[in-house]
Design an enzyme around this catalytic site. Structure first.
Site, PDB file in Angstrom:
ATOM      1  N   TYR A 183     -19.986 -26.521  35.704  1.00 16.91           N
ATOM      2  CA  TYR A 183     -19.618 -26.133  34.338  1.00 16.91           C
ATOM      3  C   TYR A 183     -20.761 -26.323  33.343  1.00 16.91           C
ATOM      4  O   TYR A 183     -21.765 -26.947  33.643  1.00 16.91           O
ATOM      5  CB  TYR A 183     -18.331 -26.788  33.861  1.00 16.91           C
ATOM      6  N   GLU A 184     -20.575 -25.732  32.162  1.00 18.74           N
ATOM      7  CA  GLU A 184     -21.597 -25.663  31.107  1.00 18.74           C
ATOM      8  C   GLU A 184     -22.876 -24.983  31.600  1.00 18.74           C
ATOM      9  O   GLU A 184     -23.978 -25.345  31.213  1.00 18.74           O
ATOM     10  CB  GLU A 184     -21.916 -27.061  30.558  1.00 18.74           C
ATOM     11  N   GLY A 185     -22.707 -23.984  32.448  1.00 21.34           N
ATOM     12  CA  GLY A 185     -23.845 -23.280  33.022  1.00 21.34           C
ATOM     13  C   GLY A 185     -24.202 -23.885  34.356  1.00 21.34           C
ATOM     14  O   GLY A 185     -24.593 -25.055  34.430  1.00 21.34           O
TER      15      GLY A 185
END
Length: 573
Positions: free
Chosen positions: A436-438
């Site tokens: 997550y978050e890239g």
């Protein structure tokens, strides 16, 4: 075996190594900040995390969140722990005083969230996006939105989400289809579906502020046509908005955090920032979130290490190779911690934790400089550091959290694979941080393609020179780090030249390049730590482990990238 912060070690890294207080006091906003205040905040934060947050971690994992009738019920004890976190002012540490915050440096907030994540990541996911949402609205929101939402978000009285991902659009945000139709009163009607929304629905706060990536009717295709809308669960008049949670996901870990499938049915929202400039507004939030995810990785690895270290100093198995012969009546077995294989695991993970922690704290300090320094050049240097180092930390620290937690589980043997000791939860919880978050692959591409290659390597070269100049060439260890910094600078030039001939090459070697950068920066960090603590066993043992067991990977990764570049050059001749 609940996680326990160690404020004394944190203060050593901040003051003895980074000289944090003088650097912060040089900023007008923190002119009255001192080591006594820092010590008080960290000591109290450590007690709070130990006494309030850590004890409900296991319950959160075993009970999990419950979905019924469109509502999410968090595990027993979570609401009380969250209310204590919010009402105690912990979530408003770095928010501006005019917004109800305490106006303290961002580095203290970073440390707090590292400890919270280590103690109970499931609960910490709830306020994990508050700081980013606060900064996003503060910089891009209208005055009306600021008046209505900033203080509530700063304090944590209301929680926030970041609604990006759609079923057909993961990392490719240009495919987002959620629509926002303008209304005569200046609001928008938002319609669409979002998935993987952490905290999209819960019972921790009365309101949830959703920041939703969407597309206006006349918007161009692709990422340049995206806007950002603020869509609250509860509207200003107290009525429920047309925002619905359809279900929560059954996950490998993070059972205490509800991951929601959300539906917006012509929900009322207001744009944040300019139309079709949603990504610019959102990335204020995303960059803050990525540093916090790096700190999650560091905290989780520390939590795994603490469990493994405690177990290794209690459990006896066989005689350790090289140990003295047992005397009559002595224990026929040694502590696991005395066995070389286990000692290597523990000291190697400690090397990663402390080295990465120093780099993360320096990055948080740079955030304060970038926001508050009166010198434009100083702000520019700090911005460069954050832009280049944040993706490195996010990718490398989360990867090591998962791999290192697996190594720590190995210390327990078969006992680590059962739930009794809690180490397996750390491993499960850590895995998602790489996604997550890239994703970590996106972080590597962001670093090499979008940042290093974009200016021909000039920014990275300047950063490496800055690190070089902070080292003492008369010290053998530091001179060796300077040599590696020079190798990395030359590697950047090599990749820039090869990319002109083969545009696909940077995407192929991005992960290896990021790893080289992280290993070089860890070498710098340990050189600085050893200078500040010569001959101290607490620091010298992991420093030695870093050079013996971690740093050799530098040559391997460097060689991979160089050989790939050489192959391109040979193909062109």
């Amino acid at each position: 075996m609940d996680y326990r912060p160690r404020p004394d070690e944190t203060r050593f890294l901040l003051e003895a190594v980074l000289g944090a207080t003088p650097r912060l006091r040089a900023l007008a906003l923190f002119a009255e900040f001192d080591e006594a205040l820092q010590a008080q905040v960290l000591d109290e934060a450590g007690k709070f995390v130990t006494e309030v947050i850590a004890p409900v971690n296991r319950t959160g994992d075993e009970t999990g969140c419950r979905f019924a009738g469109g509502e999410v019920h968090t595990p027993p004890g979570f609401r009380a722990a969250y209310q204590a976190l919010s009402q105690g002012g912990w979530l408003a540490l770095s928010a501006a005083p005019e917004d109800g915050g305490q106006g303290l440096p961002a580095v203290l907030e970073a440390i707090l969230f590292e400890w919270l994540s280590a103690a109970n990541l499931g609960l910490t996911m709830a306020p994990g996006l508050l700081h980013g949402a606060y900064e996003c609205i503060r910089h891009h929101g209208s005055e009306e939105l600021k008046q209505r939402y900033l203080s509530k978000i700063a304090s944590g009285e209301w929680l926030a989400t970041m609604c990006l991902t759609e079923a057909h659009a993961g990392s490719d945000l240009g495919q987002v289809r959620t629509r926002a139709v303008p209304q005569a009163d200046g609001s928008h009607r938002v319609t669409g579906g979002k998935i993987f929304i952490s905290g999209g629905e819960h019972d921790l706060t009365e309101n949830i502020v959703h920041l939703v990536l969407c597309r206006l009717p006349d918007a161009p295709a692709g990422p340049k046509g995206l806007s950002l809308a603020l869509v609250p669960k509860v509207l200003p008049d107290g009525t429920r908005n047309a925002v619905h949670c359809e279900r929560i996901e059954e996950k490998m870990g993070l059972h205490g955090s509800p991951t929601c499938v959300m539906r917006f049915d012509e929900a009322t929202g207001w744009l944040i920032g300019e139309p079709n400039r949603g990504l610019a507004a959102m990335f204020v939030m995303m960059n803050a979130a990525r540093l916090h995810v790096a700190l999650q990785g560091i905290g989780l690895l520390d939590a795994a290490w603490q469990k493994a270290d405690a177990y290794a100093h209690e459990r006896r198995q066989m005689r350790a190779p090289g140990s003295a012969p047992a005397s009559r009546g002595a224990e026929p077995a040694d502590l696991i911690a005395e066995h070389p294989a286990m000692r290597r695991i523990l000291e190697t993970q400690r090397a990663w934790i402390d080295g990465a922690r120093l780099l993360a704290y320096r990055t948080a300090l740079q955030l304060d400089i970038a926001r508050h320094d009166g010198d434009a050049k100083a702000r520019e240097r700090a911005q460069r550091w954050c832009a280049l180092v944040t993706p490195v930390l996010k990718a490398a620290c989360t990867q090591q959290a998962f791999q290192g937690a697996s190594e720590c589980l190995q210390v327990f043997g078969g006992h680590g694979y059962v739930r009794e000791w809690g180490i397996e939860q750390v491993l499960r919880d850590a895995r998602v941080t790489m996604i997550y978050e890239g994703t970590n692959e996106i972080q590597a591409i962001d670093l090499l393609v979008r940042k290093v290659l974009a200016d021909g390597g000039a920014g990275m070269s300047a950063l490496l020179i800055e690190l070089r100049d902070e080292l003492d060439a008369s010290r053998e260890i530091e001179a060796e780090v300077q040599r590696r910094l020079a190798q990395l600078r030359y590697l950047g030039t090599t990749v820039v030249m090869a990319a002109d001939a083969d545009p696909a090459l940077p995407y192929e070697v991005a992960d290896d390049y990021l790893r080289v950068v992280m290993l070089t920066m860890l070498a710098w960090a340990w050189a600085r730590i050893e200078r500040a603590a010569p001959q101290e066993a607490r620091w010298s043992r992991p420093a030695a482990a870093f050079r013996r067991w971690v740093l050799p990977e530098f040559e391997m990764r460097l060689g991979i990238v160089k050989r790939a570049c050489e192959a391109v050059a040979q193909a062109g001749t």
